[in-house]
Design a protein around this motif. Structure first.
Motif, short mmCIF file in Angstrom:
data_model
loop_
_atom_site.label_atom_id
_atom_site.label_comp_id
_atom_site.label_asym_id
_atom_site.label_seq_id
_atom_site.Cartn_x
_atom_site.Cartn_y
_atom_site.Cartn_z
N ALA A 1 44.59 100.36 50.21
CA ALA A 1 43.52 100.04 51.17
C ALA A 1 44.11 99.39 52.42
CB ALA A 1 42.51 99.11 50.50
N PRO A 2 43.42 99.55 53.55
CA PRO A 2 42.20 100.33 53.82
C PRO A 2 42.50 101.83 53.94
CG PRO A 2 42.94 99.27 55.83
CD PRO A 2 43.84 98.79 54.75
N SER A 3 41.62 102.62 53.40
CA SER A 3 41.81 104.07 53.34
C SER A 3 41.40 104.73 54.65
CB SER A 3 40.95 104.65 52.21
OG SER A 3 39.57 104.49 52.54
N LEU A 4 41.71 106.01 54.76
CA LEU A 4 41.31 106.80 55.92
C LEU A 4 39.79 106.80 56.06
CD1 LEU A 4 41.72 108.86 58.21
CD2 LEU A 4 41.81 110.66 56.46
N GLU A 5 39.07 107.03 54.97
CA GLU A 5 37.61 107.09 55.05
C GLU A 5 37.02 105.77 55.51
OE1 GLU A 5 33.69 108.26 52.32
OE2 GLU A 5 35.71 108.29 51.43
N SER A 6 37.54 104.66 55.01
CA SER A 6 36.99 103.36 55.41
C SER A 6 37.25 103.09 56.89
CB SER A 6 37.58 102.24 54.55
OG SER A 6 38.96 102.06 54.80
N ARG A 7 38.42 103.49 57.39
CA ARG A 7 38.71 103.31 58.81
C ARG A 7 37.81 104.19 59.67
NH1 ARG A 7 40.76 98.43 59.59
NH2 ARG A 7 43.02 98.26 59.22
N VAL A 8 37.56 105.40 59.22
CA VAL A 8 36.66 106.29 59.96
C VAL A 8 35.28 105.69 60.04
CG1 VAL A 8 35.45 108.50 59.85
CG2 VAL A 8 37.94 108.42 59.54
N LYS A 9 34.78 105.16 58.93
CA LYS A 9 33.45 104.54 58.92
C LYS A 9 33.37 103.37 59.88
CE LYS A 9 32.11 105.92 54.23
NZ LYS A 9 31.83 105.46 52.84
N GLU A 10 34.44 102.58 59.95
CA GLU A 10 34.47 101.45 60.89
C GLU A 10 34.36 101.93 62.34
OE1 GLU A 10 38.07 99.35 60.12
OE2 GLU A 10 37.48 98.72 58.10
N LEU A 11 35.12 102.98 62.67
CA LEU A 11 35.11 103.49 64.04
C LEU A 11 33.79 104.14 64.39
CD1 LEU A 11 38.74 104.94 64.32
CD2 LEU A 11 37.87 102.80 65.28
N VAL A 12 33.21 104.85 63.43
CA VAL A 12 31.90 105.47 63.67
C VAL A 12 30.85 104.37 63.91
CG1 VAL A 12 30.05 106.83 62.65
CG2 VAL A 12 32.42 107.58 62.40
N SER A 13 30.89 103.32 63.11
CA SER A 13 29.95 102.22 63.28
C SER A 13 30.13 101.52 64.62
CB SER A 13 30.13 101.19 62.15
OG SER A 13 29.82 101.77 60.90
N ALA A 14 31.37 101.55 65.14
CA ALA A 14 31.65 100.93 66.44
C ALA A 14 31.30 101.84 67.61
CB ALA A 14 33.12 100.53 66.51
N GLY A 15 30.77 103.04 67.32
CA GLY A 15 30.30 103.92 68.37
C GLY A 15 31.30 104.91 68.92
N TYR A 16 32.38 105.15 68.19
CA TYR A 16 33.37 106.13 68.67
C TYR A 16 32.88 107.54 68.39
CZ TYR A 16 36.68 102.38 69.53
OH TYR A 16 37.30 101.26 70.03
N HIS A 17 33.04 108.41 69.40
CA HIS A 17 32.57 109.79 69.29
C HIS A 17 33.70 110.77 68.97
CE1 HIS A 17 29.69 107.94 72.34
NE2 HIS A 17 29.01 108.06 71.21
N LYS A 18 34.92 110.33 69.16
CA LYS A 18 36.08 111.14 68.80
C LYS A 18 37.07 110.24 68.07
CE LYS A 18 39.86 114.00 70.59
NZ LYS A 18 40.60 114.46 71.80
N ILE A 19 37.58 110.75 66.95
CA ILE A 19 38.54 109.98 66.16
C ILE A 19 39.79 110.83 65.96
CG2 ILE A 19 39.00 108.87 63.95
CD1 ILE A 19 36.00 108.27 63.75
N ASN A 20 40.90 110.30 66.40
CA ASN A 20 42.19 110.98 66.28
C ASN A 20 42.97 110.37 65.12
OD1 ASN A 20 42.19 112.46 69.11
ND2 ASN A 20 41.61 110.33 69.49
N ILE A 21 43.51 111.20 64.27
CA ILE A 21 44.32 110.74 63.15
C ILE A 21 45.76 111.14 63.40
CG2 ILE A 21 44.80 110.93 60.68
CD1 ILE A 21 41.31 111.62 61.92
N LEU A 22 46.63 110.15 63.41
CA LEU A 22 48.05 110.38 63.65
C LEU A 22 48.80 110.13 62.35
CD1 LEU A 22 50.35 110.96 65.61
CD2 LEU A 22 50.33 108.55 66.26
N PRO A 23 49.22 111.18 61.65
CA PRO A 23 49.94 110.99 60.39
C PRO A 23 51.31 110.37 60.64
CG PRO A 23 49.14 113.26 60.63
CD PRO A 23 49.04 112.61 61.97
N TYR A 24 51.53 109.19 60.10
CA TYR A 24 52.80 108.49 60.28
C TYR A 24 53.74 108.92 59.15
CZ TYR A 24 55.88 104.62 61.63
OH TYR A 24 56.95 103.86 62.06
N PHE A 25 54.14 110.17 59.24
CA PHE A 25 55.05 110.79 58.29
C PHE A 25 56.10 111.55 59.09
CE2 PHE A 25 51.09 110.22 56.07
CZ PHE A 25 51.46 109.83 54.79
N LEU A 26 57.24 111.79 58.48
CA LEU A 26 58.29 112.52 59.18
C LEU A 26 57.96 113.99 59.33
CD1 LEU A 26 61.67 111.09 57.81
CD2 LEU A 26 60.67 110.77 60.08
#
Length: 254
Positions: A182-207
């Motif tokens: 935790a915090p998971s991807l889904e929980s972070r998305v819910k936080e951003l949606v609740s904060a009024g974000y209309h676009k959410i970019n996911i940057l995978p921190y992997f090689l």
């Protein structure tokens, strides 16, 4: 006598990761050859008699890592080289970086019976990694939307392992989500949606692309159904790029 280098990653059953490792090793080798050529012209060193940049894997290989190190080191010694730097290609200071790899290096060192191996800092400790992420973020910014960024990394339960990536995220003005803790991807998305974000970019921190990045893409499809009014964008992992090779070269020559 110049150093040889061994790039160590986790290992995967996905062939894409080994292909990417070989590509990255070739990019680093090109930098080494360019550097050696200048020394050869200046009469400082002789041309190498063997490949001086190799790859090894912590898991999912027939040989344990210390045996892979020993095999590469013996090949070097047979060609007249006796100095080897090992670089962990890991982005977080989890158990693999802080415990597993040092233990395997020690086993190899004890078997070789001489002080030829130097374990370098892990890749994610280089400040330039943040610059690579900042570049990706800048290239994907879209002023038409109120947008947020999530750096999504694997995560570790080792105490203190999150500090580096969370400090980096704070510097970039983004949040961090974790695939395994935790915090998971889904929980972070819910936080951003609740904060009024209309676009959410996911940057995978992997090689590299692999099973986890595929699973992230599948999860994102489910999130699109859950939040149809939000636009999602999934960026690429760091990849075997010239920029990443530059960071590796800088790190192994400090």
């Amino acid at each position: 006598m110049p150093y040889a280098y061994l790039l160590v990653s986790h290992g995967s059953r996905d062939p894409r990761q080994e292909i990417a490792m070989q590509q990255l090793a070739k990019l680093v080798n090109n930098k080494l050859e360019s550097n050696l050529q200048k020394s050869i012209i200046g009469g400082v060193v002789s041309p190498p008699k063997c490949e001086l940049v190799g790859t090894a894997y912590l898991e999912l290989k027939p040989e344990p890592l210390h045996e892979q190190i020993k095999r590469f080191a013996k090949m070097l010694k047979a060609s007249g080289y006796n100095r080897l730097k090992i670089l962990p290609l890991f982005l977080l200071p989890g158990v693999h970086v802080m415990e597993d790899i040092p233990r395997e290096v020690t086993l190899a060192q004890q078997a070789l019976g001489e002080d030829m191996i130097i374990l370098q800092p892990y890749l994610g400790s280089h400040a330039g990694v943040q610059q690579l992420l900042a570049k990706q973020i800048a290239e994907s910014n879209d002023n038409c939307y109120k947008q947020g960024w999530i750096i999504l990394t694997h995560g570790s339960r080792r105490p203190g392992s999150k500090k580096q990536v969370e400090a980096m995220a704070a510097n970039l003005g983004v949040v961090v989500g974790y695939w395994s803790v935790a915090p998971s991807l889904e929980s972070r998305v819910k936080e951003l949606v609740s904060a009024g974000y209309h676009k959410i970019n996911i940057l995978p921190y992997f090689l590299f692309c692999g099973g986890i990045t595929d699973a992230i893409a599948r999860s994102l499809q489910e999130l699109k159904l859950q939040f149809p009014a939000v636009r999602f964008q999934l960026a690429e992992p760091l990849g075997a790029s010239a920029e990443l090779a530059d960071l590796i070269w800088d790190l192994i020559n400090k």
